[in-house]
Write a protein that holds these residues in place. Structure first.
Motif, PDB file in Angstrom:
ATOM      1  N   PHE A 432      28.753   4.514  -5.322  1.00 20.57           N
ATOM      2  CA  PHE A 432      27.730   5.009  -4.391  1.00 20.57           C
ATOM      3  C   PHE A 432      27.820   6.524  -4.318  1.00 20.57           C
ATOM      4  CE2 PHE A 432      26.426   6.597  -0.256  1.00 20.57           C
ATOM      5  CZ  PHE A 432      25.135   6.121  -0.188  1.00 20.57           C
ATOM      6  N   LYS A 433      26.691   7.200  -4.410  1.00 16.12           N
ATOM      7  CA  LYS A 433      26.668   8.656  -4.314  1.00 16.12           C
ATOM      8  C   LYS A 433      25.551   9.071  -3.369  1.00 16.12           C
ATOM      9  CE  LYS A 433      27.705   9.130  -9.249  1.00 16.12           C
ATOM     10  NZ  LYS A 433      27.164   9.538 -10.545  1.00 16.12           N
ATOM     11  N   SER A 434      25.846  10.012  -2.504  1.00 10.57           N
ATOM     12  CA  SER A 434      24.794  10.584  -1.662  1.00 10.57           C
ATOM     13  C   SER A 434      24.587  12.032  -2.066  1.00 10.57           C
ATOM     14  CB  SER A 434      25.205  10.523  -0.186  1.00 10.57           C
ATOM     15  OG  SER A 434      24.233  11.192   0.588  1.00 10.57           O
ATOM     16  N   THR A 435      23.334  12.419  -2.293  1.00 13.03           N
ATOM     17  CA  THR A 435      23.041  13.805  -2.668  1.00 13.03           C
ATOM     18  C   THR A 435      22.645  14.639  -1.445  1.00 13.03           C
ATOM     19  OG1 THR A 435      20.734  13.246  -3.158  1.00 13.03           O
ATOM     20  CG2 THR A 435      22.281  13.131  -4.996  1.00 13.03           C
ATOM     21  N   LEU A 436      22.729  14.020  -0.264  1.00  7.67           N
ATOM     22  CA  LEU A 436      22.328  14.752   0.960  1.00  7.67           C
ATOM     23  C   LEU A 436      23.351  15.805   1.314  1.00  7.67           C
ATOM     24  CD1 LEU A 436      20.949  11.879   3.226  1.00  7.67           C
ATOM     25  CD2 LEU A 436      19.755  13.257   1.544  1.00  7.67           C
TER      26      LEU A 436
END
Length: 436
Positions: A432-436
């Motif tokens: 899982f990756k968040s770019t926020l």
């Protein structure tokens, strides 16, 4: 047979004999004796760094300490300065073990261990693998890891593989043709155990499932499979045990520390209390009781070259209620603190929630091999996946309904089928990756 592994450690200045002897002493301590040992080691390591480490002195802003719980929490951002500025007096790049973290947490840094501390790391590994009749000097390892692709880095790693009695299966390309080559190696070599990244080993097991093959029948010498560095889900464990025909052991470690927890013969995730002290803290840095979820904070009891005192590793976990000081049990590893999705309603949700929801639906028919989830905007997510055939509208609708049920309504998902998923330089798959 010459004990090449121990010999190579001794030659490189890591006193493994002395470390093994010390570890044996700690293991045999009674619970009461261990309590005294732990208190002494905690005080000793703090006092050493307060006297000999300018970096830690500055962090502490005190010359002495009274209460353990008043000590500052060390995080990865504190450590992103030149190594030379973080080493204790008497230590330099010439007389320590130096390595760097993988950066899977988003905050990579270079670290050091004094030679004795590094020897104890290996003594701890040797001891735990021994629970499953694995001896690093003689047992042959099937290693599912990445490898440096530059000429010198590659040759160095291959030489280390030779000294460590292991055969490496590079995991950057896991197509069926490559996995068939892996299978042929298991037919021709007498491997004792498998060790490596969870996602790659699971992919190999899925390949075996397709072929209707059990690895133990192909390679009868196999005893155990040890997975590390990525989450092991219960259905993946069932698949691995079925397709490999051997026990599966879950390992949790960090290169800058040690092996943190290792599954014992009773299936408990036993924490390494010989060289580490593990605490679970809330958001205000209060120590939580056993059974409560919080931030994992770890102290390296022996590393004098570099302080790792109350070091926040970036993971969330729970210690089992039946834990004791000498035998702490990791009940659950929930994931990394930075693997959290922020939703439009203001709700925060661990990235693993998405993974559980989609995994259960996507993998029903075995079509999807691997996938990752990326948060692009506060309400927008992208699922990248590798599969035999593209997901159909009915499958996509099921995933969207499950996400609305478990998380919240109104989220937008796009599905992007790929030939191969992007891995880190080390070969890990960040799920899982968040770019926020």
């Amino acid at each position: 047979m010459v004990p090449l592994f121990d010999l190579s450690l001794q030659i490189n200045g890591f006193p493994i004999k002395k470390a093994k002897a010390e570890l044996r002493k700690i293991v045999t301590l009674s619970e009461k004796e261990y309590e005294v040992f732990l208190e002494n080691k905690k005080n000793e390591i703090v006092r050493f760094h307060l006297q000999n480490n300018p970096f830690y002195q500055e962090l502490m802003a005190l010359k002495s300490f009274g209460n353990w719980n008043d000590l500052p929490i060390l995080n990865k951002k504190n450590l992103q300065k030149p190594l030379q500025e973080r080493l204790s007096k008497g230590y330099s790049s010439k007389n320590v073990y130096i390595n760097k973290t993988s950066g899977s947490s988003g905050d990579p840094f270079v670290f050091a261990k004094d030679n004795y501390s590094h020897a104890l790391t290996w003594a701890s590994n040797i001891y735990r693998f021994g629970w499953f009749d694995i001896d690093f000097n003689h047992s042959y390892q099937a290693r599912f890891y990445g490898i440096p692709l530059d000429f010198i880095g590659n040759k160095k790693e291959r030489f280390k593989d030779f000294l460590s009695n292991r055969f490496r299966f590079p995991i950057f390309d896991l197509s069926d043709v490559v996995l068939e080559g892996f299978l042929q190696k298991f037919k021709s070599k007498k491997f004792d155990y498998i060790n490596g990244y969870t996602s790659s080993i699971v992919l190999f097991a899925k390949f075996l499932e397709q072929k209707n093959r059990v690895l133990k029948t192909i390679c009868p010498s196999l005893k155990v499979c040890v997975v590390t560095s990525e989450m092991l889900f219960e259905d993946d464990r069932i698949l691995l045990e079925k397709q490999f025909g051997i026990p599966v052991v879950n390992e949790y470690g960090a290169s800058e520390l040690d092996l943190i927890a290792f599954e014992n013969q009773e299936g408990e995730w036993q924490i390494n209390s010989e060289t580490l002290f593990v605490e679970i803290l809330d958001d205000e840095n209060n120590v939580l009781p056993y059974g409560k979820e919080g931030r994992i904070v770890i102290t390296s009891l022996y590393n004098k070259a570099h302080p790792f005192i109350r070091y926040e590793i970036g993971d969330i976990g729970i210690l089992d209620e039946k834990s004791t000081l000498k035998k702490p049990i990791l009940k659950k590893l929930i994931g990394r603190t930075n693997d959290t999705a922020l939703l439009p309603s203001g709700k925060k949700s661990p990235g693993l929630t998405f993974y559980y929801v989609t995994k259960s639906i996507i993998e029903d028919d075995g079509n999807v091999k691997e996938f990752v989830i990326k948060q692009i905007k506060i309400d927008t997510f992208e699922i990248e996946y590798v599969s035999e055939t593209e997901l159909n509208l009915a499958q996509i609708k099921k995933i969207e309904d499950a996400i609305a049920l478990y998380l919240e309504k109104g989220l937008t998902f796009s599905f992007n089928r790929k030939d191969v998923l992007e891995r880190s330089k080390s070969g890990k798959l960040k799920q899982f990756k968040s770019t926020l």
